[in-house]
Design an enzyme around this catalytic site. Structure first.
Site, PDB file in Angstrom:
ATOM      1  N   GLY A  54       0.856  -1.275   0.144  1.00  0.00           N
ATOM      2  CA  GLY A  54      -0.186  -0.012  -0.076  1.00  0.00           C
ATOM      3  C   GLY A  54       0.790   1.063  -0.103  1.00  0.00           C
ATOM      4  O   GLY A  54       2.130   1.099   0.272  1.00  0.00           O
ATOM      5  N   CYS A  87       5.136  -6.351   1.388  1.00  0.00           N
ATOM      6  CA  CYS A  87       5.666  -4.915   1.715  1.00  0.00           C
ATOM      7  C   CYS A  87       4.734  -4.354   2.775  1.00  0.00           C
ATOM      8  O   CYS A  87       5.012  -4.677   3.898  1.00  0.00           O
ATOM      9  CB  CYS A  87       5.341  -4.152   0.183  1.00  0.00           C
ATOM     10  SG  CYS A  87       6.326  -2.779   0.149  1.00  0.00           S
ATOM     11  N   TYR A  88       3.979  -3.551   2.435  1.00  0.00           N
ATOM     12  CA  TYR A  88       3.284  -2.591   3.755  1.00  0.00           C
ATOM     13  C   TYR A  88       2.505  -3.643   4.454  1.00  0.00           C
ATOM     14  O   TYR A  88       2.588  -3.554   5.588  1.00  0.00           O
ATOM     15  CB  TYR A  88       2.124  -1.622   3.096  1.00  0.00           C
ATOM     16  CG  TYR A  88       1.215  -1.014   4.146  1.00  0.00           C
ATOM     17  CD1 TYR A  88       1.777   0.149   4.775  1.00  0.00           C
ATOM     18  CD2 TYR A  88       0.268  -1.541   4.669  1.00  0.00           C
ATOM     19  CE1 TYR A  88       1.285   0.840   5.884  1.00  0.00           C
ATOM     20  CE2 TYR A  88      -0.423  -0.877   5.505  1.00  0.00           C
ATOM     21  CZ  TYR A  88       0.047   0.058   6.192  1.00  0.00           C
ATOM     22  OH  TYR A  88      -0.888   0.820   7.329  1.00  0.00           O
ATOM     23  N   HIS A 178       7.916  -7.606  -4.124  1.00  0.00           N
ATOM     24  CA  HIS A 178       6.461  -8.026  -4.637  1.00  0.00           C
ATOM     25  C   HIS A 178       6.352  -9.148  -5.392  1.00  0.00           C
ATOM     26  O   HIS A 178       7.027  -9.215  -6.707  1.00  0.00           O
ATOM     27  CB  HIS A 178       5.823  -6.692  -5.512  1.00  0.00           C
ATOM     28  CG  HIS A 178       5.654  -5.654  -4.582  1.00  0.00           C
ATOM     29  ND1 HIS A 178       4.270  -5.422  -4.192  1.00  0.00           N
ATOM     30  CD2 HIS A 178       6.564  -4.521  -4.186  1.00  0.00           C
ATOM     31  CE1 HIS A 178       4.332  -4.276  -3.407  1.00  0.00           C
ATOM     32  NE2 HIS A 178       5.651  -3.857  -3.435  1.00  0.00           N
ATOM     33  N   GLU A 180       4.091 -10.668  -6.612  1.00  0.00           N
ATOM     34  CA  GLU A 180       2.949 -10.755  -7.429  1.00  0.00           C
ATOM     35  C   GLU A 180       3.025 -10.096  -8.922  1.00  0.00           C
ATOM     36  O   GLU A 180       2.500 -10.441  -9.991  1.00  0.00           O
ATOM     37  CB  GLU A 180       1.824 -10.057  -6.813  1.00  0.00           C
ATOM     38  CG  GLU A 180       1.634  -8.698  -6.692  1.00  0.00           C
ATOM     39  CD  GLU A 180       2.435  -8.170  -5.638  1.00  0.00           C
ATOM     40  OE1 GLU A 180       3.235  -8.933  -4.836  1.00  0.00           O
ATOM     41  OE2 GLU A 180       2.446  -7.060  -5.084  1.00  0.00           O
ATOM     42  N   SER A 232     -24.793  -4.982 -23.590  1.00  0.00           N
ATOM     43  CA  SER A 232     -24.159  -4.247 -24.517  1.00  0.00           C
ATOM     44  C   SER A 232     -23.725  -4.644 -25.730  1.00  0.00           C
ATOM     45  O   SER A 232     -23.135  -4.185 -26.702  1.00  0.00           O
ATOM     46  CB  SER A 232     -23.155  -3.289 -23.648  1.00  0.00           C
ATOM     47  OG  SER A 232     -21.957  -4.182 -23.498  1.00  0.00           O
ATOM     48  N   GLY A 233     -23.504  -6.186 -25.759  1.00  0.00           N
ATOM     49  CA  GLY A 233     -22.797  -6.822 -26.795  1.00  0.00           C
ATOM     50  C   GLY A 233     -21.230  -6.922 -26.475  1.00  0.00           C
ATOM     51  O   GLY A 233     -20.571  -7.523 -27.182  1.00  0.00           O
ATOM     52  N   GLY A 234     -20.720  -6.338 -25.441  1.00  0.00           N
ATOM     53  CA  GLY A 234     -19.140  -6.493 -25.088  1.00  0.00           C
ATOM     54  C   GLY A 234     -19.194  -7.623 -24.439  1.00  0.00           C
ATOM     55  O   GLY A 234     -19.952  -8.375 -23.951  1.00  0.00           O
ATOM     56  N   VAL A 235     -18.073  -8.015 -24.166  1.00  0.00           N
ATOM     57  CA  VAL A 235     -17.501  -9.410 -23.342  1.00  0.00           C
ATOM     58  C   VAL A 235     -18.097  -9.245 -22.237  1.00  0.00           C
ATOM     59  O   VAL A 235     -18.802 -10.518 -21.717  1.00  0.00           O
ATOM     60  CB  VAL A 235     -15.887  -9.236 -23.221  1.00  0.00           C
ATOM     61  CG1 VAL A 235     -15.665 -10.684 -22.395  1.00  0.00           C
ATOM     62  CG2 VAL A 235     -15.165  -9.049 -24.386  1.00  0.00           C
ATOM     63  N   ASP A 236     -17.991  -8.309 -21.252  1.00  0.00           N
ATOM     64  CA  ASP A 236     -18.513  -8.449 -19.676  1.00  0.00           C
ATOM     65  C   ASP A 236     -19.994  -9.277 -19.791  1.00  0.00           C
ATOM     66  O   ASP A 236     -20.197  -9.860 -19.128  1.00  0.00           O
ATOM     67  CB  ASP A 236     -18.127  -7.604 -19.046  1.00  0.00           C
ATOM     68  CG  ASP A 236     -16.625  -7.130 -19.124  1.00  0.00           C
ATOM     69  OD1 ASP A 236     -15.829  -7.828 -19.840  1.00  0.00           O
ATOM     70  OD2 ASP A 236     -16.374  -6.073 -18.855  1.00  0.00           O
ATOM     71  N   SER A 237     -20.698  -8.093 -20.456  1.00  0.00           N
ATOM     72  CA  SER A 237     -22.216  -8.280 -20.262  1.00  0.00           C
ATOM     73  C   SER A 237     -22.870  -9.504 -20.818  1.00  0.00           C
ATOM     74  O   SER A 237     -23.509 -10.180 -20.566  1.00  0.00           O
ATOM     75  CB  SER A 237     -23.011  -7.022 -20.713  1.00  0.00           C
ATOM     76  OG  SER A 237     -22.945  -6.745 -22.162  1.00  0.00           O
ATOM     77  N   SER A 238     -21.852  -9.742 -21.982  1.00  0.00           N
ATOM     78  CA  SER A 238     -22.381 -10.800 -22.639  1.00  0.00           C
ATOM     79  C   SER A 238     -22.165 -12.110 -22.049  1.00  0.00           C
ATOM     80  O   SER A 238     -22.919 -13.246 -21.905  1.00  0.00           O
ATOM     81  CB  SER A 238     -21.684 -11.275 -24.152  1.00  0.00           C
ATOM     82  OG  SER A 238     -21.941 -10.065 -24.823  1.00  0.00           O
ATOM     83  N   LYS A 382     -10.748  -9.530 -17.091  1.00  0.00           N
ATOM     84  CA  LYS A 382     -11.172  -9.576 -18.517  1.00  0.00           C
ATOM     85  C   LYS A 382     -10.954 -11.076 -18.753  1.00  0.00           C
ATOM     86  O   LYS A 382     -11.644 -11.744 -19.552  1.00  0.00           O
ATOM     87  CB  LYS A 382     -10.695  -8.547 -19.321  1.00  0.00           C
ATOM     88  CG  LYS A 382     -11.870  -8.411 -20.412  1.00  0.00           C
ATOM     89  CD  LYS A 382     -11.738  -7.096 -21.217  1.00  0.00           C
ATOM     90  CE  LYS A 382     -13.011  -6.444 -21.631  1.00  0.00           C
ATOM     91  NZ  LYS A 382     -13.860  -5.778 -20.709  1.00  0.00           N
TER      92      LYS A 382
END
Ligand code: XMP
Length: 526
Positions: A54, A87-88, A178, A180, A232-238, A382
């Site tokens: 952080g 770290c933090y 880190h 990650e 919306s036709g986008g990836v997430d909502s589809s 995503k």
């Protein structure tokens, strides 16, 4: 249920990556703000707890406090919940346990070589299969100068005498670097060691098991009630629609609004996919006229966003009323394909993460709509959602699609929006995308599109002088959209696309390619 490791967010820009790496190790992971108490975390039944880095110092007045009870959580069998402070997170743990944290003479930022194990200490399980001398990524200004009782150093670097520690009596670990980030060579291995060796997780979590668990959870939560979803036709909502459909069948009602700002062919394609292929209850509203009338004469980008956003809510509400009239009651739930990065960019609701950007209206709907939210992907990235989409048989065309902003082409026509300009942009954009696909370049870039500029330029076609529009091509590479580089597309390719557009789209006589990175530019032009 699968094992779960919780990541407590202390505001690091890398928090999401920690959860991501743990999931890649086959262990489900979720993020919670550091402000939640031990009780809430305990209720999640974690197999392990990771404390993120952080931006603060443990001595900052404003710095996030750590609920000490979090460090004493127990698993159902009475064993302590293993801890990993990064770290933090390490400094906060150490501070709590009586160690000393001080400001370093100089910030340590960048690569360092891990020395394992230092004289006198045994090599820790955290570093199984991690070679001494491998590179780790440091980024901190405070460091540990005195260890809490019972702690020992398990790794150091040239600059950091305390690069990693462990509690000799309990499964508590801390690293100053880190693990990650990709710059830490064996970071993945270190997090996997924590998850498998120290937390004892089996590593059997996969996106397929996520689908199974979410399907069951959604069914249980929703019961016989109804859900609406703005497609919306986008990836997430589809992908959200496909998952909800799997769980709920006819209890799901999708709403797809034509705002007149969609790309070429999109209105038809989305309907074909969801009504045709998935046989969903898809309600469509072609509100092109309403949107374009309200946008008439508007040139300010933020004003465009507000108009598109508000009008969308209005149309969505009307469609909801129509669904309520058919059902005889209002649907209880609103499902959204919100992703973790959307949330982190929009509001700092998860702990004290610095708000990076506010113009992304998450899901596009205001809270006053008064639905209970279902957001199955709010912990995911995503590409994880894409994988789930493939499992759910969402067509590749949709699953692999580049991100597309809610305000659509409105923010890709600089200046005034007219039907003619929309049509020019649609044609140019479609040629660019078609060529990217044909040349196997589409998946190489994060986002690619055409932008219509509010300037006219002189040209010559045949023997005629022309005075027409200038169109820009924009293509960027990026990991998360927060920073981006312009895509170094082959010159021959750009020449070819440029030729096609000028030849095939009357009204455009000059093409330019955008070579700006973000920052200082943004991905979109408005
Ligand atoms: P910028 O232009 O800010 O874009 O570098 C970063 C990412 O966000 C998308 N974007 C938006 N998405 N509503 C959205 O839903 C918006 O108003 C908006 N503005 C930008 C952009 O396409 C890119 O993927």
């Amino acid at each position: 249920m699968h094992d779960k490791i919780i990541v407590l967010d202390f505001g690091s820009q890398y928090t999401q990556l920690i959860a991501r790496r743990v999931r890649e190790a086959g262990v489900y992971s979720e993020i919670r703000p550091c402000t939640v108490g031990a009780e809430e975390i305990d209720a999640l039944g974690p197999s392990g707890l990771i404390l993120s880095g952080g931006p603060c110092s443990v001595y900052d007045e404003e710095g996030p406090a750590l609920d000490p009870a979090l460090l004493d959580l127990e698993r159902p069998d009475g064993a302590p919940v293993p801890l990993l402070g990064i770290c933090y997170g390490l400094q906060a743990m150490a501070h709590q346990f009586g160690g000393a944290v001080e400001r370093a003479d100089r910030r340590e930022f960048g690569r360092a070589q891990l020395q394992l194990p230092p004289a006198g200490a045994e090599k820790s399980r955290l570093f199984d299969d991690v070679p001494s001398g491998s590179t780790v990524w440091m980024s901190h200004s405070d460091h540990l100068t005195d260890l809490p009782d019972g702690y020992e150093v398990i790794a150091r670097t040239d600059n950091a005498p305390v690069a990693a520690v462990r509690d000799t009596d309990a499964p508590s670990y801390g690293v100053q670097f880190h693990p990650e980030v990709v710059h830490t060579d064996y970071g993945r291995q270190i997090l996997e060691n924590f998850a498998h060796e120290i937390c004892g997780c089996s590593g059997d979590w996969t996106p397929a098991s996520f689908v199974e668990e979410q399907t069951a959870a959604i069914r249980k939560r929703v019961g016989d009630r109804h859900v609406i979803l703005g497609l919306s036709g986008g990836v997430d909502s589809s992908v959200a629609a496909a998952l909800l459909q799997r769980a709920l069948g006819e209890q799901l009602h999708c709403i797809f609004v034509n705002n007149g700002l969609l790309r070429k062919g999109e209105w038809a394609q989305v309907q074909e996919t969801f009504r045709g292929h998935f046989e969903m209850d898809l309600r469509t509203a072609d509100a092109t006229d309403r949107f374009l009338e309200r946008l008439d004469g508007v040139t300010d980008p933020e004003e465009k966003r507000t108009i598109v956003g508000n009008t969308f809510v209005e149309v969505f509400e009307e469609q909801t009323e129509a669904i309520a009239a058919d059902l005889g009651h209002r649907p209880t739930y609103l499902a959204q394909g919100t992703l973790y990065p959307d949330l982190i960019e929009s509001v700092s609701f998860k702990g004290p993460s610095v708000t990076i950007k506010t113009h992304h209206n998450v899901g596009g709907l205001p809270e006053e709509l008064d639905f209970d939210l279902i957001e199955p992907f709010r912990e995911l990235f995503k590409d994880e959602v894409r994988e789930i989409g493939r499992l759910l048989d969402v067509p590749d065309q949709i699953v692999g699609r580049h991100p597309f902003p809610g305000p659509g082409l409105a923010i890709r026509i600089l200046g005034r929006i007219t039907r003619e300009r929309l049509s020019l942009l649609r044609e140019a954009d479609a040629i660019f995308i078609e060529e990217l696909r044909a040349n196997d370049l589409y998946d190489e870039v994060w986002q690619a599109f055409a932008v219509l500029l509010p300037v006219q330029a002189v040209g010559v076609m045949g023997d005629e002088r022309t005075y027409e529009n200038v169109c820009a091509l924009r293509a960027v590479t990026s990991v998360d959209g927060m920073t981006a580089d312009w895509a170094h597309l082959p010159h021959d390719f750009l020449g070819h696309v440029s030729n096609r557009i000028v030849n095939e789209v009357p009204g455009i006589n000059r093409m330019v390619y955008d070579v700006s990175s973000k920052p200082p530019a943004t991905i979109e032009w408005e």
